[in-house]
Design a protein around this motif. Structure first.
Motif, PDB file in Angstrom:
ATOM      1  N   TRP A  85       0.820  -1.212   0.000  1.00  0.00           N
ATOM      2  CA  TRP A  85       0.000   0.000   0.000  1.00  0.00           C
ATOM      3  C   TRP A  85       0.857   1.266   0.000  1.00  0.00           C
ATOM      4  O   TRP A  85       0.507   2.255  -0.607  1.00  0.00           O
ATOM      5  CB  TRP A  85      -0.965  -0.011   1.189  1.00  0.00           C
ATOM      6  CG  TRP A  85      -2.355  -0.330   0.742  1.00  0.00           C
ATOM      7  CD1 TRP A  85      -3.281   0.570   0.294  1.00  0.00           C
ATOM      8  CD2 TRP A  85      -2.974  -1.613   0.664  1.00  0.00           C
ATOM      9  NE1 TRP A  85      -4.437  -0.088  -0.061  1.00  0.00           N
ATOM     10  CE2 TRP A  85      -4.288  -1.412   0.147  1.00  0.00           C
ATOM     11  CE3 TRP A  85      -2.563  -2.911   0.961  1.00  0.00           C
ATOM     12  CZ2 TRP A  85      -5.180  -2.471  -0.050  1.00  0.00           C
ATOM     13  CZ3 TRP A  85      -3.452  -3.948   0.759  1.00  0.00           C
ATOM     14  CH2 TRP A  85      -4.739  -3.728   0.264  1.00  0.00           C
ATOM     15  N   ILE A  88       1.798   1.764  -3.517  1.00  0.00           N
ATOM     16  CA  ILE A  88       0.662   2.325  -4.282  1.00  0.00           C
ATOM     17  C   ILE A  88       0.647   3.837  -4.137  1.00  0.00           C
ATOM     18  O   ILE A  88       0.592   4.585  -5.121  1.00  0.00           O
ATOM     19  CB  ILE A  88      -0.672   1.749  -3.766  1.00  0.00           C
ATOM     20  CG1 ILE A  88      -0.854   0.309  -4.213  1.00  0.00           C
ATOM     21  CG2 ILE A  88      -1.841   2.588  -4.294  1.00  0.00           C
ATOM     22  CD1 ILE A  88      -2.143  -0.298  -3.703  1.00  0.00           C
ATOM     23  N   PHE A  92       1.634   6.007  -7.579  1.00  0.00           N
ATOM     24  CA  PHE A  92       0.620   6.756  -8.316  1.00  0.00           C
ATOM     25  C   PHE A  92       0.876   8.256  -8.238  1.00  0.00           C
ATOM     26  O   PHE A  92       0.735   8.974  -9.226  1.00  0.00           O
ATOM     27  CB  PHE A  92      -0.777   6.422  -7.794  1.00  0.00           C
ATOM     28  CG  PHE A  92      -1.378   5.207  -8.432  1.00  0.00           C
ATOM     29  CD1 PHE A  92      -2.401   5.320  -9.351  1.00  0.00           C
ATOM     30  CD2 PHE A  92      -0.907   3.947  -8.122  1.00  0.00           C
ATOM     31  CE1 PHE A  92      -2.949   4.200  -9.951  1.00  0.00           C
ATOM     32  CE2 PHE A  92      -1.437   2.820  -8.713  1.00  0.00           C
ATOM     33  CZ  PHE A  92      -2.459   2.943  -9.624  1.00  0.00           C
TER      34      PHE A  92
ATOM     35  N   LEU B 209     -10.080  -2.839   6.689  1.00  0.00           N
ATOM     36  CA  LEU B 209      -8.836  -2.738   5.930  1.00  0.00           C
ATOM     37  C   LEU B 209      -8.623  -1.293   5.474  1.00  0.00           C
ATOM     38  O   LEU B 209      -7.519  -0.742   5.574  1.00  0.00           O
ATOM     39  CB  LEU B 209      -8.936  -3.663   4.718  1.00  0.00           C
ATOM     40  CG  LEU B 209      -7.652  -4.117   4.059  1.00  0.00           C
ATOM     41  CD1 LEU B 209      -6.851  -4.951   5.023  1.00  0.00           C
ATOM     42  CD2 LEU B 209      -7.974  -4.913   2.806  1.00  0.00           C
ATOM     43  N   LEU B 213      -5.661   1.267   6.716  1.00  0.00           N
ATOM     44  CA  LEU B 213      -4.638   1.691   5.760  1.00  0.00           C
ATOM     45  C   LEU B 213      -4.806   3.129   5.304  1.00  0.00           C
ATOM     46  O   LEU B 213      -3.838   3.786   4.943  1.00  0.00           O
ATOM     47  CB  LEU B 213      -4.671   0.780   4.538  1.00  0.00           C
ATOM     48  CG  LEU B 213      -4.114  -0.616   4.752  1.00  0.00           C
ATOM     49  CD1 LEU B 213      -4.588  -1.558   3.658  1.00  0.00           C
ATOM     50  CD2 LEU B 213      -2.602  -0.578   4.767  1.00  0.00           C
ATOM     51  N   VAL B 297      -9.622  -2.923  -2.223  1.00  0.00           N
ATOM     52  CA  VAL B 297      -8.306  -2.778  -2.843  1.00  0.00           C
ATOM     53  C   VAL B 297      -8.359  -1.777  -4.001  1.00  0.00           C
ATOM     54  O   VAL B 297      -7.592  -0.817  -4.053  1.00  0.00           O
ATOM     55  CB  VAL B 297      -7.782  -4.148  -3.331  1.00  0.00           C
ATOM     56  CG1 VAL B 297      -6.471  -3.983  -4.083  1.00  0.00           C
ATOM     57  CG2 VAL B 297      -7.588  -5.076  -2.147  1.00  0.00           C
ATOM     58  N   PHE B 300      -8.466   2.001  -3.492  1.00  0.00           N
ATOM     59  CA  PHE B 300      -7.252   2.759  -3.195  1.00  0.00           C
ATOM     60  C   PHE B 300      -6.541   3.230  -4.461  1.00  0.00           C
ATOM     61  O   PHE B 300      -5.538   3.923  -4.375  1.00  0.00           O
ATOM     62  CB  PHE B 300      -6.289   1.906  -2.368  1.00  0.00           C
ATOM     63  CG  PHE B 300      -6.534   1.992  -0.890  1.00  0.00           C
ATOM     64  CD1 PHE B 300      -6.123   3.108  -0.173  1.00  0.00           C
ATOM     65  CD2 PHE B 300      -7.180   0.974  -0.213  1.00  0.00           C
ATOM     66  CE1 PHE B 300      -6.343   3.200   1.186  1.00  0.00           C
ATOM     67  CE2 PHE B 300      -7.402   1.066   1.152  1.00  0.00           C
ATOM     68  CZ  PHE B 300      -6.993   2.184   1.853  1.00  0.00           C
ATOM     69  N   LEU B 301      -7.030   2.821  -5.619  1.00  0.00           N
ATOM     70  CA  LEU B 301      -6.287   3.102  -6.846  1.00  0.00           C
ATOM     71  C   LEU B 301      -6.971   4.138  -7.720  1.00  0.00           C
ATOM     72  O   LEU B 301      -6.663   4.271  -8.899  1.00  0.00           O
ATOM     73  CB  LEU B 301      -6.116   1.802  -7.648  1.00  0.00           C
ATOM     74  CG  LEU B 301      -5.500   0.634  -6.886  1.00  0.00           C
ATOM     75  CD1 LEU B 301      -5.511  -0.620  -7.745  1.00  0.00           C
ATOM     76  CD2 LEU B 301      -4.073   0.951  -6.493  1.00  0.00           C
TER      77      LEU B 301
ATOM     78  N   MET C  38       1.674   3.637   7.034  1.00  0.00           N
ATOM     79  CA  MET C  38       0.967   4.615   6.211  1.00  0.00           C
ATOM     80  C   MET C  38       1.077   6.017   6.811  1.00  0.00           C
ATOM     81  O   MET C  38       1.097   7.014   6.092  1.00  0.00           O
ATOM     82  CB  MET C  38      -0.504   4.227   6.055  1.00  0.00           C
ATOM     83  CG  MET C  38      -0.732   2.895   5.386  1.00  0.00           C
ATOM     84  SD  MET C  38       0.194   2.675   3.847  1.00  0.00           S
ATOM     85  CE  MET C  38      -0.708   3.759   2.762  1.00  0.00           C
TER      86      MET C  38
END
Ligand SMILES: [Cu+2]
Lengths: 109, 550, 232
Positions: A85, A88, A92, B209, B213, B297, B300-301, C38
């Motif tokens: 993560w 990521i 990006f 999750l 995160l 998942v 997050f993109l 994070m």
């Protein structure tokens, strides 16, 4: 899940000393390398070397000091997903700046 | 037979009558009581956010800005957004229903870390008090997105305190997510394998999750913003070499997935409602379960789709646009599978099912209009218009809040041991559906015609649509008030119910209503697949025997 | 709670077994570290973007830091990681004396780190290099002069330096608090061969904070080590 299939070694102290030595050597190495201007060879070379050494050091700490080498699959999965993560987020965002054209030179000064 | 159960239930010590002092509530480690503490707290914030919404809709009845000054209007819509998102929607289903139900559904006595659970409520309250202080000392006017450099340099409102408040509240969300993940991993009853879990649990796992995160990133972002503002450091200030677009990256890295913190638990609730109200195993259980994880998942993109009109690179925009389209796939899988479940099921149109059906329609609209906004070219036209406002209200109110209300009704007999008035329940569900659509459908048209969001005055041509919207809002207000009244009434006067009034599957229906403090008087063992309704009768008889023995 | 707790020392009532309790604690700590990754990650992102935007400013700013003190602190933390690992090892062996000794050593090393950090911070603040508007007063002449045209970029480097190391230092302070708690618990004989997961879980936290520093040291201190101001 709870079972420690790959049980801790009987005497982990030798691993600990090994990692400790590795960390000290690597620290010396990274300071030593940083003395030299590798950016003449290739601009990002200094940072690549420094980060490679840091990743090796971190991996050693995670695997041995934090017992991930002997931990459950779940723990290993958590570690991997944390790194995933983080990548990521970095990848990006950097891809945005990188494909704008002109970065970093025009934005910088 | 039913009366027997009730009498035994009545004589039992349950989590509600096990200690009635204020202290026994404020220091409780019982996940069920903590869930109720959250219920009261977030209902309070929902009411405050609702008052702000009322002010907005009142102002927009006329084209002139006659009720509120422009500065006041900025503060009102910002506070509406901040309170509804951070203090109602994010905690709503996980902190109330998740807290109450997760250990019950897993056959556990409590969540993994009960003290941490209580701590997270106190953290929420501290953050909430700071937000109330922000509100009473004038509120903030930056929009809920806190974009610098306006928020860091120019705004004269209480941005620092609001930032600290959100920083603190974030930890409440993180701790809840952490607790749930550990609970799901380590505290499942014997026989309760991952693929026997109710879909509610899968959805909460995916939500946790994201909480774990994503939330830290917004925490560090608002912390940096607070430093920038108080110390004049210039982290995101272009005048001092900072980059405001970097703030937007960090902000949306959390805030897009945060949409899924709101919607995923609601999807979990809907899965339960549809399975139990149609008495069918969810069509494609595995797909619905995994689509929750896929949404978490993929969610997050895609954050860059909020930044198509900034200096963000066009190539990165294309990638973000493409992946945003891809998120529609797991969402569609869920919607189609729910619809397929209803097909040929024995559907009962009780209140929870009405909410579930409303969810299906409204979520489809909310999700599909999201695709309009994920299109690079079209977004330039629609960006920052009422189209966006309508879209995210369809997702956040039409889906998340509808799911929350459906869940509250469905599990109300489990929580209180009493049944609400089914007649009033159905009526208000329909009122909410009508009021909601009347409020927000016209806003799609307004946005398409070019009405920008966050304006307190507008051209006279838009007035008819705005009046429709405000009229819908008043119907919606009635719809939201009714349940408060009849649910409260039912606590004292509602008909008493047994352990399983819906004849539903799932471990939470095997214990008495309301459950005992320890949840189960025996160690539950799971031998059946989820949503196997052929066995409900069998389970019920086993429970009957159990109760008589006790 | 009480009637169950008497069965097994240290088992909370809502867990079925010691193994379940221990696993929950470990998984919980790992997930917490996930959030920490994070949390620091946001700052590493800011570092990446700003360093690429202002390469010269970062060289210059990094050159202002004291590699000797930073290097010493790196070694201090590495040793403290070893002593922490030893503490965990002896807690599992049930050796209370050695456990206490290694916990105390770890604590001392952690405090030493913070002491050195304090020296570094006060020098920077004294030199007018703390990047807040009220204290920012970089020398534009003399031995440590920063050319005026570079000051803004150096400013960016320095707030990143203070924010990252400051956040790290806060974690060290929390870690020191945890160690003190562990020492008190160990002294009271709370830990046995069968019940030692608090030590193990705290160890994970301590190592994580060490790992953050492993990255901070080269990124902040060594970036400009080969650089001589005016040499370009
Ligand atoms: Cu989004």
């Amino acid at each position: 899940m709870a079972e420690h299939s790959h049980a801790h070694p009987d005497n982990p102290l030798k691993y600990y000393i090994g990692v400790f030595t590795l960390l000290l050597v690597m620290t010396g190495l990274t300071v030593f390398v940083a003395k030299y201007d590798l950016e003449h060879i290739w601009p990002p070379l200094n940072i690549i070397v420094a980060m490679t050494i840091a990743v090796i050091k971190a991996t050693a700490v995670v695997m041995i000091f934090m017992h991930v080498r002997w931990s459950s699959r779940l723990t290993q999965l958590i570690v991997v997903s944390g790194i995933f993560w983080l990548i990521i987020m970095l990848a990006f965002t950097v891809s945005d700046y990188y494909t704008r054209g002109g970065w970093p030179t025009t934005l910088g000064q | 037979m039913a009366t027997e159960v009730m009498e035994t239930t009545e004589s039992r010590v349950n989590y509600l009558n096990n200690g009635t002092t204020v202290k026994s509530w404020l220091l409780t480690l019982d996940h069920k009581r903590i869930g109720l503490l959250y219920l009261f707290s977030i209902s309070f914030f929902f009411a405050i956010g609702g008052i702000y919404a009322t002010l907005i809709r009142l102002e927009l009845i006329t084209p002139q800005g006659d009720l509120l000054t422009p500065e006041m209007y900025n503060r009102v819509f910002t506070m509406h957004g901040v309170i509804m998102i951070f203090f109602f929607l994010i905690p709503s289903i996980p902190a109330v229903l998740g807290n109450f139900l997760l250990p019950l559904m897993l056959g556990a006595k409590d969540v993994a870390f009960p003290k941490l659970n209580l701590l997270s409520w106190y953290i929420f309250i501290i953050g909430g008090c700071l937000m109330l202080y922000t509100m009473l000392s004038g509120g903030i006017d930056t929009g809920w997105t806190f974009y610098p450099p306006y928020s860091s340099i120019y705004s004269n409102s209480q941005v620092t305190i609001a930032g600290v408040s959100i920083f603190i509240t974030g930890f409440s969300s993180i701790l809840t997510g952490l607790n749930f993940m550990v609970t799901i991993h380590t505290m499942r009853a014997p026989g309760l394998t991952w693929f026997r879990l109710p879909l509610f649990v899968w959805a909460h796992y995916a939500t946790s999750l994201i909480q774990v995160l994503g939330t830290p990133v917004i925490a560090i972002t608002v912390l940096a913003l607070a430093f920038e503002r108080t110390l004049k450091i210039g982290i995101f200030d272009p005048k001092l070499g900072g980059d405001p677009v970097l703030f937007q990256h960090m902000f949306w890295f959390y805030s897009h997935p945060a949409v899924y913190i709101m919607i995923l638990p609601s999807m979990g609730v809907i899965s339960e409602l549809i399975a139990n109200m149609t008495r069918k195993r969810i069509f494609g259980y595995n797909f619905v379960a995994f689509s929750s994880l896929a949404i978490a998942v993929f969610g997050f993109l895609v954050w860059g789709h909020h930044m198509f009109t900034t200096s963000q690179s066009m190539y990165t925009g294309m990638v973000f646009s493409l992946i945003s389209y891809a998120v529609a796939i797991p969402s569609a899988i869920k919607t189609f599978n729910w619809t397929a479940t209803i097909y040929k099921g024995s559907v009962s149109f009780d209140t929870p099912m009405i909410y579930a059906l409303a969810f299906l329609g409204l979520f489809t609209i909310g999700g599909m209009t999201g695709l309009f906004l994920a299109a690079l070219g079209l977004d330039v036209h629609l960006h920052d218009t009422y189209f966006v406002v309508a879209h995210f209200h369809y997702v956040m109110v039409g889906s998340a809040v509808i799911g929350y209300l459906g869940g509250i009704h469905y599990w109300w007999p489990k929580i209180t041991g009493r049944m609400y008035s089914e007649f009033l329940g159905r009526i208000s569900a329909v009122i909410i559906f009508i009021g909601f659509n009347l409020t927000f459908l016209p806003q799609f048209v307004l946005g398409q015609l070019g009405m920008p969001r966050r304006y307190h005055a507008y051209v006279p041509e838009f007035q008819v649509l705005h009046i429709l919207s405000s009229a819908g809002a008043s119907i919606l207000a009635v719809g939201f008030t009714l349940p408060v009244i009849y649910l409260a009434w039912s606590i004292k006067y509602g008909e008493k119910v047994g352990p399983n009034p819906w004849m539903a599957s799932g471990l939470e229906w095997q214990t008495s209503s309301p459950p005992p403090t320890e949840n189960f008087t025996y160690q539950p063992v799971v031998t059946h697949e989820p949503y196997e309704f052929e066995n409900v009768e069998e389970i019920k008889q086993a429970r009957q025997a159990e109760l008589q023995r006790a | 709670m009480a009637e169950h707790a008497t069965h097994v020392e240290g088992l909370a009532h809502h867990f079925v077994s010691m193994e379940q309790q221990k696993e929950a604690g470990m998984v919980g700590m790992w997930i917490f570290l996930l959030t920490e990754i994070m949390f620091f990650g946001g700052l590493f992102l800011a570092y990446t973007i700003y360093r690429t935007t202002y390469p010269e400013g970062f060289l210059f700013g990094s050159h202002l830091l004291n590699v000797k003190l930073g290097g010493t602190n790196t070694v201090v933390l590495i040793v403290s990681s070893l002593t922490m690992a030893m503490a965990v090892y002896y807690s599992q062996k049930g050796d209370r004396k050695k456990l206490l000794a290694f916990l105390a050593l770890t604590l001392i090393l952690g405090l030493a780190f913070l002491g050195i950090k304090y020296v570094e911070y006060s020098t920077k603040i004294h030199d007018g290099l703390f990047p807040a508007a009220a204290t920012w007063n970089p020398p534009s002449e003399g031995e440590h002069a920063i050319p005026v045209e570079k000051q803004q970029a150096v400013h960016v480097f320095l707030w990143i330096y203070f924010l990252m190391t400051g956040l790290h230092a806060v974690h060290m302070i929390v870690g020191a608090g945890i160690l003190i708690t562990l020492i008190i618990m160990a002294q009271r004989g709370k830990f046995t061969k069968n019940y030692n997961s608090p030590v193990e879980i705290s160890g994970l936290y301590w190592h994580f904070v060490d790992i953050v520093w492993i990255f901070l040291f080269p990124l902040l201190y060594l970036t400009g080590y080969h650089f001589t101001p005016g040499g370009h």
